[in-house]
Design a protein around this motif. Structure first.
Motif, PDB file in Angstrom:
ATOM      1  N   HIS A 192      -6.434 -10.061   3.788  1.00  0.00           N
ATOM      2  CA  HIS A 192      -6.395 -10.523   4.658  1.00  0.00           C
ATOM      3  C   HIS A 192      -7.022 -11.818   5.405  1.00  0.00           C
ATOM      4  O   HIS A 192      -7.384 -12.280   5.438  1.00  0.00           O
ATOM      5  CB  HIS A 192      -8.184  -9.493   5.328  1.00  0.00           C
ATOM      6  N   ALA A 193      -5.390 -12.156   5.182  1.00  0.00           N
ATOM      7  CA  ALA A 193      -5.091 -13.915   5.198  1.00  0.00           C
ATOM      8  C   ALA A 193      -6.485 -14.840   4.498  1.00  0.00           C
ATOM      9  O   ALA A 193      -5.897 -15.841   4.603  1.00  0.00           O
ATOM     10  CB  ALA A 193      -5.494 -13.872   6.252  1.00  0.00           C
ATOM     11  N   VAL A 194      -6.663 -13.774   3.032  1.00  0.00           N
ATOM     12  CA  VAL A 194      -7.249 -14.739   2.484  1.00  0.00           C
ATOM     13  C   VAL A 194      -7.010 -14.451   0.667  1.00  0.00           C
ATOM     14  O   VAL A 194      -6.320 -13.484   0.458  1.00  0.00           O
ATOM     15  CB  VAL A 194      -9.440 -14.073   2.583  1.00  0.00           C
ATOM     16  N   THR A 195      -6.430 -15.458  -0.278  1.00  0.00           N
ATOM     17  CA  THR A 195      -6.268 -15.448  -1.056  1.00  0.00           C
ATOM     18  C   THR A 195      -7.429 -16.136  -2.202  1.00  0.00           C
ATOM     19  O   THR A 195      -8.195 -16.241  -1.629  1.00  0.00           O
ATOM     20  CB  THR A 195      -4.546 -16.682  -1.332  1.00  0.00           C
ATOM     21  N   PHE A 196      -6.635 -15.545  -2.972  1.00  0.00           N
ATOM     22  CA  PHE A 196      -7.892 -15.803  -4.373  1.00  0.00           C
ATOM     23  C   PHE A 196      -7.363 -16.568  -5.798  1.00  0.00           C
ATOM     24  O   PHE A 196      -6.255 -15.873  -5.901  1.00  0.00           O
ATOM     25  CB  PHE A 196      -8.252 -14.340  -4.603  1.00  0.00           C
ATOM     26  N   ARG A 197      -8.262 -17.159  -6.346  1.00  0.00           N
ATOM     27  CA  ARG A 197      -7.860 -17.858  -7.747  1.00  0.00           C
ATOM     28  C   ARG A 197      -8.845 -18.357  -8.177  1.00  0.00           C
ATOM     29  O   ARG A 197     -10.633 -18.505  -7.751  1.00  0.00           O
ATOM     30  CB  ARG A 197      -6.495 -19.295  -7.017  1.00  0.00           C
ATOM     31  N   PHE A 198      -8.949 -18.883  -9.657  1.00  0.00           N
ATOM     32  CA  PHE A 198     -10.054 -19.568 -10.408  1.00  0.00           C
ATOM     33  C   PHE A 198     -10.254 -20.967  -9.388  1.00  0.00           C
ATOM     34  O   PHE A 198      -9.293 -21.520  -8.664  1.00  0.00           O
ATOM     35  CB  PHE A 198      -9.485 -19.438 -10.881  1.00  0.00           C
ATOM     36  N   ALA A 199     -12.101 -21.083  -9.187  1.00  0.00           N
ATOM     37  CA  ALA A 199     -12.467 -22.081  -8.775  1.00  0.00           C
ATOM     38  C   ALA A 199     -11.538 -23.475  -9.211  1.00  0.00           C
ATOM     39  O   ALA A 199     -12.063 -23.448 -11.010  1.00  0.00           O
ATOM     40  CB  ALA A 199     -13.381 -22.336  -8.255  1.00  0.00           C
ATOM     41  N   GLU A 200     -11.607 -24.339  -8.446  1.00  0.00           N
ATOM     42  CA  GLU A 200     -11.724 -25.668  -9.002  1.00  0.00           C
ATOM     43  C   GLU A 200     -12.174 -26.710  -9.195  1.00  0.00           C
ATOM     44  O   GLU A 200     -13.640 -26.818  -8.470  1.00  0.00           O
ATOM     45  CB  GLU A 200     -10.060 -26.337  -9.050  1.00  0.00           C
ATOM     46  N   PRO A 201     -12.508 -28.251  -9.954  1.00  0.00           N
ATOM     47  CA  PRO A 201     -13.498 -29.218  -9.841  1.00  0.00           C
ATOM     48  C   PRO A 201     -13.943 -28.696  -8.384  1.00  0.00           C
ATOM     49  O   PRO A 201     -14.783 -29.497  -8.269  1.00  0.00           O
ATOM     50  CB  PRO A 201     -12.721 -30.387 -10.808  1.00  0.00           C
ATOM     51  N   HIS A 202     -12.622 -29.304  -7.650  1.00  0.00           N
ATOM     52  CA  HIS A 202     -13.368 -29.974  -6.310  1.00  0.00           C
ATOM     53  C   HIS A 202     -13.863 -28.583  -5.955  1.00  0.00           C
ATOM     54  O   HIS A 202     -14.141 -29.421  -3.849  1.00  0.00           O
ATOM     55  CB  HIS A 202     -12.316 -30.301  -5.780  1.00  0.00           C
ATOM     56  N   ASP A 203     -13.872 -28.200  -5.549  1.00  0.00           N
ATOM     57  CA  ASP A 203     -15.103 -26.261  -5.306  1.00  0.00           C
ATOM     58  C   ASP A 203     -15.778 -26.581  -5.336  1.00  0.00           C
ATOM     59  O   ASP A 203     -17.113 -25.272  -4.691  1.00  0.00           O
ATOM     60  CB  ASP A 203     -14.285 -24.925  -5.966  1.00  0.00           C
ATOM     61  N   ALA A 204     -16.121 -27.075  -6.094  1.00  0.00           N
ATOM     62  CA  ALA A 204     -18.221 -27.005  -6.824  1.00  0.00           C
ATOM     63  C   ALA A 204     -19.141 -27.673  -5.330  1.00  0.00           C
ATOM     64  O   ALA A 204     -19.759 -26.471  -5.188  1.00  0.00           O
ATOM     65  CB  ALA A 204     -18.356 -28.518  -7.632  1.00  0.00           C
ATOM     66  N   ALA A 205     -18.849 -28.473  -4.273  1.00  0.00           N
ATOM     67  CA  ALA A 205     -19.489 -28.629  -3.786  1.00  0.00           C
ATOM     68  C   ALA A 205     -19.975 -27.571  -2.491  1.00  0.00           C
ATOM     69  O   ALA A 205     -20.923 -27.845  -2.107  1.00  0.00           O
ATOM     70  CB  ALA A 205     -19.486 -30.028  -2.857  1.00  0.00           C
ATOM     71  N   VAL A 206     -18.801 -26.889  -2.458  1.00  0.00           N
ATOM     72  CA  VAL A 206     -18.172 -25.872  -1.409  1.00  0.00           C
ATOM     73  C   VAL A 206     -19.193 -24.493  -2.014  1.00  0.00           C
ATOM     74  O   VAL A 206     -19.170 -23.594  -0.956  1.00  0.00           O
ATOM     75  CB  VAL A 206     -16.866 -25.536  -1.051  1.00  0.00           C
TER      76      VAL A 206
END
Length: 175
Positions: A5-19
């Motif tokens: 559905h136009a969303v992809t999945f990946r392991f979180a990365e350091p820049h994702d922590a705040a969000v």
């Protein structure tokens, strides 16, 4: 990781922590509608915990084409199973099966690592908790079925002030 559905999945990365922390906080606000203001008032997970889970590759995020994070699942690999610690999707993206797809990402990873079960603990009566997970193939685990690891987790919940009388452990066997 996969796409849905136009969303992809990946392991979180350091820049994702705040969000990730912001998504968790926003998801907690939904609990006001069921009279659980204590959850809504709770601060998000400590940044250090999120960073540690990201480094361990134990958070998968759902991202839109512009790489905006809209949901995440945090899990803990255990010898025979993966324990789902947290699943949150922005309310603006509810109803798009992103949560179900995140659970499926964890299930695929668990199978690939030889784990044959997902487990979690959640609120029994909150509509987007136990009833939701039942629709995803989870079943309640009776108290007599809890193993030492789940009993220890329940004790940790009680120590944190969670009302375990309103919660249930659940499992989904993986084929």
């Amino acid at each position: 990781m996969q796409r849905a559905h136009a969303v992809t999945f990946r392991f979180a990365e350091p820049h994702d922590a705040a969000v990730i922390r912001a998504i968790e906080f926003e998801a907690g606000l939904r609990f006001v509608s069921v009279g659980m203001t204590g959850i809504a008032d709770a601060p998000p997970m400590p940044l250090e915990l999120v960073e540690r889970k990201i480094a361990a590759r134990e958070i998968i995020v759902a991202v839109e084409a512009d790489q905006t994070c809209v949901g995440f699942v945090m899990f803990e690999p255990q010898p025979a199973r993966f324990y789902v610690q947290e699943l949150d999707v922005l309310t603006t993206h509810a109803g798009r099966r992103i949560g179900a797809a995140l659970i499926e990402q964890v299930a695929q990873l668990a199978r690939a690592r030889g784990a044959m079960q997902l487990t979690l603990s959640t609120y029994r009566e909150v509509p987007w908790n136990a009833p939701y997970y039942r629709r995803l193939g989870f079943r309640d685990i009776e108290s007599a079925e809890l193993d030492a690891a789940l009993i220890a987790r329940r004790e940790a919940h009680i120590a944190r002030g969670l009302d375990e009388s309103k919660r249930v452990f659940m499992r989904r066997d993986l084929a």
